[in-house]
Design a protein around this motif. Structure first.
Motif, mmCIF file in Angstrom:
data_model
loop_
_atom_site.group_PDB
_atom_site.id
_atom_site.type_symbol
_atom_site.label_atom_id
_atom_site.label_comp_id
_atom_site.label_asym_id
_atom_site.label_seq_id
_atom_site.Cartn_x
_atom_site.Cartn_y
_atom_site.Cartn_z
ATOM 1 N N LYS A 138 42.910 -31.717 39.887
ATOM 2 C CA LYS A 138 44.168 -31.770 40.633
ATOM 3 C C LYS A 138 43.887 -31.809 42.131
ATOM 4 C CE LYS A 138 46.558 -29.075 37.057
ATOM 5 N NZ LYS A 138 45.385 -29.047 36.167
ATOM 6 N N PRO A 139 44.708 -32.526 42.913
ATOM 7 C CA PRO A 139 44.480 -32.623 44.360
ATOM 8 C C PRO A 139 44.367 -31.270 45.043
ATOM 9 C CG PRO A 139 46.149 -34.217 43.688
ATOM 10 C CD PRO A 139 45.852 -33.368 42.478
ATOM 11 N N GLU A 140 45.168 -30.298 44.593
ATOM 12 C CA GLU A 140 45.144 -28.983 45.249
ATOM 13 C C GLU A 140 43.842 -28.215 44.989
ATOM 14 O OE1 GLU A 140 47.829 -28.576 41.517
ATOM 15 O OE2 GLU A 140 47.423 -30.050 43.096
ATOM 16 N N GLU A 141 43.012 -28.709 44.061
ATOM 17 C CA GLU A 141 41.731 -28.050 43.789
ATOM 18 C C GLU A 141 40.637 -28.458 44.777
ATOM 19 O OE1 GLU A 141 42.083 -27.299 38.997
ATOM 20 O OE2 GLU A 141 41.611 -29.334 39.673
ATOM 21 N N GLY A 142 40.927 -29.451 45.636
ATOM 22 C CA GLY A 142 39.974 -29.824 46.678
ATOM 23 C C GLY A 142 38.800 -30.612 46.129
ATOM 24 N N GLY A 143 37.614 -30.405 46.746
ATOM 25 C CA GLY A 143 36.387 -31.035 46.269
ATOM 26 C C GLY A 143 36.273 -32.519 46.529
ATOM 27 N N GLN A 144 37.054 -33.036 47.489
ATOM 28 C CA GLN A 144 37.018 -34.470 47.749
ATOM 29 C C GLN A 144 35.670 -34.901 48.338
ATOM 30 O OE1 GLN A 144 39.394 -32.380 48.810
ATOM 31 N NE2 GLN A 144 41.444 -33.265 48.578
ATOM 32 N N LEU A 145 35.282 -36.130 48.030
ATOM 33 C CA LEU A 145 34.226 -36.808 48.766
ATOM 34 C C LEU A 145 34.899 -37.469 49.967
ATOM 35 C CD1 LEU A 145 31.269 -37.986 48.961
ATOM 36 C CD2 LEU A 145 32.209 -40.010 47.848
ATOM 37 N N ARG A 146 34.464 -37.101 51.158
ATOM 38 C CA ARG A 146 35.034 -37.697 52.375
ATOM 39 C C ARG A 146 34.029 -38.677 52.959
ATOM 40 N NH1 ARG A 146 37.926 -33.794 56.425
ATOM 41 N NH2 ARG A 146 39.555 -34.191 54.865
ATOM 42 N N MET A 147 34.388 -39.964 52.993
ATOM 43 C CA MET A 147 33.538 -40.983 53.588
ATOM 44 C C MET A 147 34.062 -41.328 54.982
ATOM 45 S SD MET A 147 32.587 -43.611 50.463
ATOM 46 C CE MET A 147 34.262 -43.800 49.823
ATOM 47 N N TYR A 148 33.149 -41.359 55.946
ATOM 48 C CA TYR A 148 33.505 -41.687 57.321
ATOM 49 C C TYR A 148 33.267 -43.177 57.548
ATOM 50 C CZ TYR A 148 33.801 -36.686 58.095
ATOM 51 O OH TYR A 148 34.168 -35.361 58.027
ATOM 52 N N LEU A 149 34.368 -43.916 57.611
ATOM 53 C CA LEU A 149 34.303 -45.357 57.776
ATOM 54 C C LEU A 149 34.447 -45.701 59.262
ATOM 55 C CD1 LEU A 149 36.607 -46.170 54.731
ATOM 56 C CD2 LEU A 149 34.108 -45.888 54.771
ATOM 57 N N GLU A 150 34.342 -46.973 59.603
ATOM 58 C CA GLU A 150 34.322 -47.369 61.011
ATOM 59 C C GLU A 150 35.558 -46.912 61.769
ATOM 60 O OE1 GLU A 150 33.566 -51.455 61.699
ATOM 61 O OE2 GLU A 150 31.577 -51.427 60.755
ATOM 62 N N GLU A 151 36.714 -47.079 61.182
ATOM 63 C CA GLU A 151 37.946 -46.774 61.896
ATOM 64 C C GLU A 151 38.725 -45.606 61.310
ATOM 65 O OE1 GLU A 151 40.146 -50.389 61.888
ATOM 66 O OE2 GLU A 151 38.699 -51.470 63.140
ATOM 67 N N ASP A 152 38.249 -45.053 60.223
ATOM 68 C CA ASP A 152 39.038 -44.030 59.533
ATOM 69 C C ASP A 152 38.125 -43.211 58.641
ATOM 70 O OD1 ASP A 152 41.238 -42.596 58.799
ATOM 71 O OD2 ASP A 152 42.256 -44.230 57.749
ATOM 72 N N GLN A 153 38.703 -42.318 57.892
ATOM 73 C CA GLN A 153 37.965 -41.611 56.856
ATOM 74 C C GLN A 153 38.739 -41.709 55.552
ATOM 75 O OE1 GLN A 153 37.897 -37.848 58.949
ATOM 76 N NE2 GLN A 153 39.407 -36.957 57.572
ATOM 77 N N LEU A 154 38.011 -41.673 54.452
ATOM 78 C CA LEU A 154 38.615 -41.844 53.130
ATOM 79 C C LEU A 154 38.227 -40.681 52.248
ATOM 80 C CD1 LEU A 154 40.136 -43.685 51.077
ATOM 81 C CD2 LEU A 154 37.906 -44.696 50.541
ATOM 82 N N ASP A 155 39.211 -39.979 51.693
ATOM 83 C CA ASP A 155 38.972 -38.866 50.775
ATOM 84 C C ASP A 155 39.194 -39.326 49.342
ATOM 85 O OD1 ASP A 155 38.503 -37.305 52.955
ATOM 86 O OD2 ASP A 155 40.306 -36.076 52.773
ATOM 87 N N THR A 156 38.245 -38.996 48.470
ATOM 88 C CA THR A 156 38.315 -39.395 47.064
ATOM 89 C C THR A 156 38.144 -38.170 46.181
ATOM 90 O OG1 THR A 156 37.327 -41.535 47.616
ATOM 91 C CG2 THR A 156 37.321 -40.895 45.306
#
Length: 203
Positions: A143-161
């Motif tokens: 569940k999203p509220e459980e955290g544990g995302q992989l955060r990728m730092y892209l050129e203009e932004d960041q992406l959480d998965t």
């Protein structure tokens, strides 16, 4: 041939990363989680370090995961299903992206609740043979509220998965910095790298 291979190749070529859901089916994930290694918990794993070989250091302020390297020749059948699929993906990417990949290495990974891995790049300064990082998650009903995302730092932004069971994330080891955010529950994955040289023998 896995139906995700085309989209993974396209994502890597266009953005440097790709995300493929259901790379492993729920039944395949369940078979891996039922292995004695995972059932025994982190007692079967080693504390992960930072660096390689003589430069390896344990620093819980940077990373808090536990790992167990997989031997491709003696892994259980449940794991070999994934390794065989990964090997097919290596061959597909070589044919379509001309990456000259020669091998891959994978370890089982456990992040206890509250642990994390701070922002980093997967390619070592003195050993630059990691070309692609590949992570397949093993966490049913995350569940999203459980955290544990992989955060990728892209050129203009960041992406959480989110680390959803069966989801594969693949990205350029030499270009994309990333981190693992803390989670409220145990976080499991198959973490690996595709290399441009043959894998060293691991003990």
């Amino acid at each position: 041939m896995n139906t995700h291979f085309d989209s993974i190749a396209d994502g890597l070529a266009e953005k440097g990363y790709a995300i493929a859901d259901d790379f492993l089916s729920p039944a395949e994930v369940s078979a891996i989680l039922n292995l004695d290694t995972f059932k025994a918990g982190i007692s079967e794993f080693k504390k992960a370090g930072i660096g390689k070989d003589q430069g390896l250091q344990i620093n819980e302020a940077i990373r808090g995961d536990y790992i167990q390297w997989l031997d491709k020749t003696s892994s259980p059948d449940a794991v070999r299903v994934y390794l065989n699929r990964l090997n097919e993906l290596v061959q597909f990417l070589n044919q379509n992206l001309f990456l000259s990949l020669k091998d891959y290495e994978v370890h089982l990974t456990v992040y206890p609740p509250g642990s994390y891995y701070k922002r980093h790049l997967d390619q070592f300064k003195k050993n630059d043979h990691r070309r692609l990082s590949v992570i397949c998650y093993l966490n049913p009903d995350w569940k999203p509220e459980e955290g544990g995302q992989l955060r990728m730092y892209l050129e203009e932004d960041q992406l959480d998965t989110l680390p959803q069971a069966g989801r594969l994330v693949c990205f350029r080891s030499d270009q994309i910095e990333h981190e693992v955010l803390p989670a409220t529950r145990e976080r499991l994955s198959l973490t690996g790298w595709m290399l441009d040289q043959l894998v060293d023998v691991r003990i």
